[in-house]
Design a protein around this motif. Structure first.
Motif: not given
Length: 857
Positions: A243-256, A500-507
């Motif tokens: 149900g999210s409105s976002a598609e997350l395209g940048w993930l720091n895995m991790p930032w540090g 550089s991701s394509s994290l869609r709602p529910g995933n």
């Protein structure tokens, strides 16, 4: 609340929300958990990818030197650890601590976890590794090890629309309506397991920049596992809510990053797996992107490598001082530059030292700025420069020189707060100064410590199914960045792995990585050995089947709890199953939360249920209509179909709730034993538990009662008449049906081989009353209870006997397993385990509620 890898308990740890997915047997005020995992542990372990086989083997009991410990009790760090503006918030952020103590102290470590599930403190043999938190509005929410998620479709810095979802929390300020104190990302679940030597955390990430009209739909999952010998497996998970409105395209895995004062240098890995020094280290604002597929899968932070002479540090300038010219090929490149100070001045927080006679007559100025945003600076990284006063012989070190000559005639340095006044004392007008590169203070590689980060070679982005089609979760692969900070007081050398991701709602996307502590000389070899154990996975709803769970609620909707759908508690009268879901995301299953705001409660999928309605400034740290000091509390309760749990929406969440107890005991015992023990202790528990249930019921009741007296009780009072004399011996089998009326009086002689005992006022055997009175009401009640139990047992045995006689020849009744696990309805690994202690099972066996404990756990 504290435990070590040997199963020892210190302080009586409280189970988080008592979320236990099995029956609980109370004994002496304790809760006995039989090989159970908490609900919170299942939320995390059943969604994240499993640990690597090598880490499991390395951390197994007896395979690894050293010990693992964890604690949920906060103890303040030494005051000098954190900046004066940050230390006051550590207690509020603390969520747990885990550590490894090794015979080799260079491989010992301690980490502290924040509310958001990231690492805000990491102590190696050199001391505190994570920066001191000098940014006033960002204590423990920026310069920590954490996940960060960005939606480029909504992120627009040019219009002030920053879309960064921090795992750690928000930047706070004093603007009216904003958070006047840090708001750390709410903790949704946590666990630690001493036997598996790991801890896991789940949290709700927050939009970092406020005020904002953006919401956050990201859940962060992390697991930290001790692999022994200074190696730590760190798994970073990102779940984009359905149900999210976002598609997350940048993930720091991790930032540090690390304290530059502790680890000043960096070594990168080449494709063949060898390591080489990054020199000079670029500024963070400079282009410095590297790609894991072109690397060897890791990089190392080092104490102090040899940097050698940087020919760009002390350049040659032209006669007018307006430009840099190539230095003559002979003699060797310039290593020193002498100048005469002709003017000292301050201007808008900057310090200027005009100097002449530099480099054969040229004039330059030294500018030291309290730099807030140094993006206008371009070029090389930060270096240290030594200035010597030729008249006094005094020396001064500029800790961060951004450019020795910039625009031809400027020395630009980024000082700490004491640089300006100290330089004025060091070099008054007229002083002749000689500038040179700092003497090399490097140590031999074998004599220094390192900190390794193994992130892999991005093999997942080279799989077409991951980058194209319906199961796409990677956009263009991974990258790595390393760079120096800008302000000296931040003491921050940044390092991050980015997908550089394509994290869609529910995933869900998770990365399993390694962090190494120990000697730098062997660390590159060790890092190469861990590269193949690194893993990135993309998960779609249903890819990770979890445990089926149910929400059980009271008939009036006042309270509700969670139980396993199979082998969990059976709701009693006045309670019922409201909805069934899972511990992991599935098709049509959305995360549900238990939220408390003051005295008001909510269970459902809306994380912002109590947030004030203001679309221009979303403030989840507020409870609508309540004072700002009242903050909500969130807990994950599972994944359910939206709307299916609506009847429990206003219930107060009690994880162990399974309905109210009955008002009084039943008249007769049940015909068969219950699948799970009762929720409350019996009035008279047995002196010691049996090792396990018997394989089959006994043919007759035992002949020895509990605590027999040395001599039989006295006959009852004369007013009571005994029944007819009992039979001389036991009958071959019980009567076909029991009588349902009690005899008028007890038998004159005991019916068992050993007489029963009644407990007197001082624990002595009863003698029928000290004044010749009849049996006490308590004795009669016990006698009635025993008779009723025997009647029920006789009926059950008779029924069993008839059933066995009617069974087909050769058939056998299935034997009950000696260590039944109601969660799985089977034995782990297909064989019945022997009874073991916490040391080998890895689960909490006995947990005592400490007296006077608060709600901090």
């Amino acid at each position: 609340r504290q435990q070590n890898s040997h199963g020892g308990m210190a302080g009586g740890m409280r189970l988080p929300m008592a979320m236990i997915l099995c029956g609980c047997l109370y004994r002496g005020g304790s809760i006995l958990i039989a090989r159970a995992q908490s609900l919170e542990e299942r939320f995390i372990t059943e969604l994240l990818p499993p640990s690597s086989a090598r880490c499991i083997a390395g951390g197994a009991a007896g395979a690894s030197s050293g010990s693992f410990n964890f604690s949920f009790d906060f103890v303040a760090s030494p005051p000098e650890t954190w900046h004066s503006s940050a230390g006051q918030w550590e207690d509020e952020n603390f969520n747990g601590e885990l550590s490894h103590t090794d015979p080799n102290p260079n491989r010992s470590w301690t980490m502290r976890i924040g509310k958001g599930g990231g690492i805000y403190s990491f102590r190696s043999s050199l001391g505190e590794v994570i920066p001191p938190q000098a940014v006033g509005n960002a204590p423990f929410v920026d310069e920590v090890w954490q996940g960060v998620a960005v939606d480029f479709g909504q992120h627009n810095p040019r219009t002030g629309q920053d879309y960064y979802i921090h795992q750690a929390g928000i930047y706070f300020d004093q603007t009216p309506g904003n958070s006047h104190a840090p708001f750390f990302s709410p903790s949704l679940a946590r666990y630690c397991n001493a036997t598996t030597r790991e801890c896991g955390f789940a949290s709700w990430g927050q939009q970092a920049h406020v005020p904002t009209n953006f919401t956050s739909e990201v859940l962060y999952y992390t697991r930290f596992k001790d692999c022994g010998n200074g190696a730590i497996e760190m798994t970073w998970g990102f779940h984009n809510l359905a149900g999210s409105s976002a598609e997350l395209g940048w993930l720091n895995m991790p930032w540090g990053g690390v304290r530059e004062s502790l680890y000043r240098d960096v070594m990168l890995s080449s494709p063949n797996g060898s390591a080489y020094q990054l020199n000079p280290i670029p500024a963070w604002s400079s282009p410095n992107t590297m790609y894991p597929r072109n690397m060897g899968g890791y990089f190392l932070f080092a104490e102090a490598l040899s940097r050698g002479f940087n020919p760009n540090l002390v350049p040659c300038v032209n006669a007018t001082g307006t430009g840099v010219i190539p230095c003559p090929p002979s003699p060797a490149p310039r290593t020193e530059l002498s100048c005469t100070v002709i003017q000292l001045a301050r201007n808008r927080g900057s310090f200027w030292a005009a100097q002449q006679g530099c480099g054969g007559g040229a004039a330059i100025s030294m500018q030291c700025r309290e730099c807030r945003s140094c993006r206008d600076y371009l070029g090389a990284g930060l270096n240290r420069v030594l200035a010597t006063n030729n008249g006094t012989g005094a020396t001064y070190i500029f800790p961060r020189v951004r450019h020795f000559v910039w625009l031809g005639a400027l020395i630009a340095c980024l000082p700490n707060s004491s640089t300006v006044s100290a330089f004025q004392q060091f070099a008054p007008v007229g002083s002749v100064l000689t500038y040179s590169d700092i003497p090399d203070t490097a140590q031999p590689v074998d004599n220094q410590q390192g900190l390794g980060w193994v992130f892999g070679t991005d093999t997942e982005s080279q799989v077409a199914a991951n980058t194209r089609g319906p199961r796409r979760w990677i956009s263009s692969g991974g990258r790595v960045r390393v760079g120096g900070g800008t302000r000296a007081d931040r003491d921050f050398l940044v390092g991050t792995h980015i997908l550089s991701s394509s994290l869609r709602p529910g995933n869900t996307i998770a990365a399993r990585q390694m962090t190494l502590t120990g000697e730098l000389g062997t660390m590159a070899t060790e890092a190469r050995g861990w590269v193949n154990d690194v893993q990135m996975v993309g998960m779609f709803p249903g890819d990770t089947p979890g445990t089926a769970i149910q929400i059980v609620a009271a008939a009036d909707g006042s309270q509700a709890g969670v139980t396993a759908a199979v082998g969990g508690c059976t709701p009693t009268a006045g309670a019922s199953v409201v909805c069934t879901g899972s511990t992991t995301p599935g098709a049509s299953l959305e995360a549900h939360f238990a939220i408390a705001c003051g005295t008001t409660r909510y269970i459902g999928p809306d994380l912002y249920h109590f947030t004030p309605n203001n679309t221009n400034a979303v403030r989840p740290w507020l409870c609508s209509g309540l004072a700002e000091t009242v903050r909500p509390d969130w807990k994950l309760v599972g994944y359910f179909v939206r709307g299916a749990c609506a009847t429990a929406a206003a219930a107060a969440f009690n994880a162990s709730y399974c309905g109210p107890p009955t008002a009084s005991p039943t008249v007769v015992p049940t015909w068969a034993p219950t699948d799970l023990p009762s929720d409350a202790p019996t009035a008279l528990p047995s002196a010691s538990p049996t090792d396990g249930p018997t394989v089959s019921p006994s043919a007759a009741p035992s002949m020895a009662p509990i605590n027999p007296t040395a001599t039989p009780t006295l006959p009852p009072a004369a007013s009571l008449s005994p029944t007819d004399p009992p039979s001389a011996g036991l009958t071959a089998q019980p009567t076909a049906a029991p009588t349902f009326q009690l005899t008028a009086a007890p038998s004159a002689q005991p019916t068992t081989a050993s007489p029963t005992t009644a407990v007197g006022s001082q624990g002595s055997p009863s003698s029928g009353g000290s004044s010749g009175e009849g049996a006490s009401p308590a004795v009669l009640a016990i006698a009635v209870f025993v008779i009723v139990v025997l009647i029920g047992l006789a009926v059950w045995l008779a029924a069993r006997s008839r059933s066995e006689k009617a069974a087909p020849a050769g058939s056998t009744a299935p034997a009950k397993s000696s260590t039944f696990n109601p969660l799985y309805n089977s034995f782990p690994n297909g064989a019945a385990p022997t009874e073991t202690s916490t040391e080998s099972t890895g689960y909490l066996d006995v947990v005592s509620e400490p007296s006077g404990s608060g709600d901090d756990g």
